[in-house]
Design an enzyme around this catalytic site. Structure first.
Site, PDB file in Angstrom:
ATOM      1  N   ASP A   1       0.863  -1.176   0.000  1.00 46.35           N
ATOM      2  CA  ASP A   1       0.000   0.000   0.000  1.00 46.35           C
ATOM      3  C   ASP A   1       0.899   1.225   0.000  1.00 46.35           C
ATOM      4  O   ASP A   1       1.772   1.369   0.850  1.00 46.35           O
ATOM      5  CB  ASP A   1      -0.891  -0.007   1.248  1.00 46.35           C
ATOM      6  CG  ASP A   1      -1.831   1.184   1.274  1.00 46.35           C
ATOM      7  OD1 ASP A   1      -2.433   1.466   0.223  1.00 46.35           O
ATOM      8  OD2 ASP A   1      -1.937   1.831   2.323  1.00 46.35           O
TER       9      ASP A   1
ATOM     10  N   GLU B   1      -1.012  -0.922  -6.135  1.00 49.14           N
ATOM     11  CA  GLU B   1      -2.123  -0.153  -6.676  1.00 49.14           C
ATOM     12  C   GLU B   1      -1.540   0.836  -7.659  1.00 49.14           C
ATOM     13  O   GLU B   1      -0.456   1.360  -7.447  1.00 49.14           O
ATOM     14  CB  GLU B   1      -2.740   0.651  -5.532  1.00 49.14           C
ATOM     15  CG  GLU B   1      -4.039   0.155  -5.058  1.00 49.14           C
ATOM     16  CD  GLU B   1      -4.528   1.023  -3.916  1.00 49.14           C
ATOM     17  OE1 GLU B   1      -5.717   1.275  -3.852  1.00 49.14           O
ATOM     18  OE2 GLU B   1      -3.711   1.461  -3.082  1.00 49.14           O
TER      19      GLU B   1
ATOM     20  N   ASP C   1      -3.396   1.004   7.004  1.00 50.60           N
ATOM     21  CA  ASP C   1      -2.571   0.734   5.823  1.00 50.60           C
ATOM     22  C   ASP C   1      -2.344  -0.758   5.611  1.00 50.60           C
ATOM     23  O   ASP C   1      -2.278  -1.234   4.481  1.00 50.60           O
ATOM     24  CB  ASP C   1      -1.221   1.446   5.939  1.00 50.60           C
ATOM     25  CG  ASP C   1      -1.371   2.959   6.039  1.00 50.60           C
ATOM     26  OD1 ASP C   1      -2.339   3.478   5.451  1.00 50.60           O
ATOM     27  OD2 ASP C   1      -0.533   3.599   6.703  1.00 50.60           O
TER      28      ASP C   1
END
Ligand SMILES: [Zn+2]
Length: 369
Positions: free
Chosen positions: A186, A270, A351
């Site tokens: 993340d 991501e 997170d």
């Protein structure tokens, strides 16, 4: 395509040594000439940025008429001097380096030449170079047959030894590795990332300290009178700090990406998303300052080199708002909520929860692919 450089010791004859000395000298001469002309150009157009942008870069060919002895040396070496100067200016304009300097006789004795129409050949302990014919070299290792020579850099050391660095290019396609270990990352503005196992990549303390120093020196710069001596001095200081920080960051990103590429067969990330952007606004820092883009580049090639995978998941995937335990998606989650709590009773660092979701999403993709 991949690149690899091979370095060998060169043993030129007396005649070749003279020719090499001449080439080093001509490269330096052309470099300085072009720099001089550039500086004059800057002065001429210093109040007219638009016209300055339209000026073309001087070329070595131009000097050959005026200085015919330049024709005696490898013209590719002179062309590379031009490229090097252009690069030096790019670094200056982007703030990564100071203003390009003139090269004096004490500067590094070196030049680069390129392979064009088989002008460079390697055979039986000798290498054929433009304008030099065959030079003896000590080839302590073979260059594999599928490597194609692209360029050579010849250097004379301070102690009078000669070396050649042969840059090659080759097709590299490792066998795909079976995926057994997967990790999700993340993006994090304050650190670099948080992974699905709860680990945070933290920038080293000296790096964070250097960033603080930079901010301080930049404030001093902004107070100085633009164009004054003190301003120039401060600008140089800031440029040097930028360079130092950029190097520290790069080292750190190399280390972190190396660790991950060694340990996992697949890394899921991501696409830099709205969350990253809003975090950047929150921290008052640009996303690219964090090095995320460079990190992903390093990570990708380190994984691919080993036949491993990097999976990028959709930027609209609600990684933060989804419960990694039951899959419920929250209506809203503010940046200040550092702990993720779900109705199902699951509780985790915000997170880490996101990183686990990213990992799961990547694993779904793996199953499809
Ligand atoms: Zn839940």
């Amino acid at each position: 395509m991949a690149n690899k450089a091979y370095q060998f010791r060169l043993y030129p004859t007396k005649e070749q040594e003279q020719r090499l000395a001449k080439t080093f000298g001509c490269v330096r001469f052309v470099y300085n000439k072009m720099l001089e002309e550039r500086i004059q150009m800057f002065e001429k157009f210093k109040d007219d940025q638009e016209s300055l942008k339209q000026q073309t870069f001087p070329t070595p060919a131009k000097y050959k008429k005026e200085f015919p002895w330049l024709k005696e040396v490898d013209s590719l070496a002179l062309a590379n001097a031009q490229l090097n100067l252009q690069k030096a200016f790019q670094h200056f304009f982007s703030g990564r380096a100071g203003f390009p300097k003139f090269k004096n006789r004490k500067a590094k004795q070196s030049y680069t030449t390129n392979v064009v129409n088989g002008n460079i050949k390697l055979s039986d302990g000798y290498i054929k170079l433009p304008k030099l014919k065959w030079i003896k070299l000590k080839q302590h290792r073979e260059i594999p047959a599928h490597h194609i020579i692209k360029a050579c850099t010849i250097t004379k050391t301070k102690t009078g030894k000669y070396y050649i660095s042969i840059l090659t290019e080759y097709e590299h396609q490792p066998a795909p590795k079976e995926v057994q270990t997967v990790v999700g990352l993340d993006f994090s503005m304050s650190t670099l990332y948080v992974d699905s196992e709860g680990k945070r990549a933290n920038y080293p303390r000296f790096y964070r300290k250097a960033l603080e120093t930079l901010a301080k020196e930049q404030r001093i710069l902004s107070r100085r009178k633009k164009g004054s001596n003190r301003w120039h001095k401060q600008r140089l200081k800031v440029a040097k700090l930028h360079e130092k920080i950029a190097n520290q960051r790069k080292d750190f990103l190399h280390k972190e990406s190396h660790k991950l590429a060694k340990r996992y067969d697949c890394v899921v990330i991501e696409d830099l998303n709205m969350k990253g952007m809003s975090q950047a606004l929150h921290f008052g820092q640009r996303v690219h300052d964090n090095g995320w883009g460079m990190f992903i580049t390093f990570l990708r090639y380190k994984l691919e080199e080993q036949g491993k995978k990097l999976i990028k998941i959709d930027k609209w995937f609600p990684s933060s708002k989804t419960c990694s335990c039951c899959g419920r998606v929250k209506e809203s989650l503010s940046l200040s909520e550092r702990t993720f709590r779900c109705e199902c009773g699951f509780e985790s660092d915000r997170d880490v929860n996101a990183a686990i979701n990213i990992k799961h999403e990547g694993m779904k993709r793996l199953a499809i692919v």
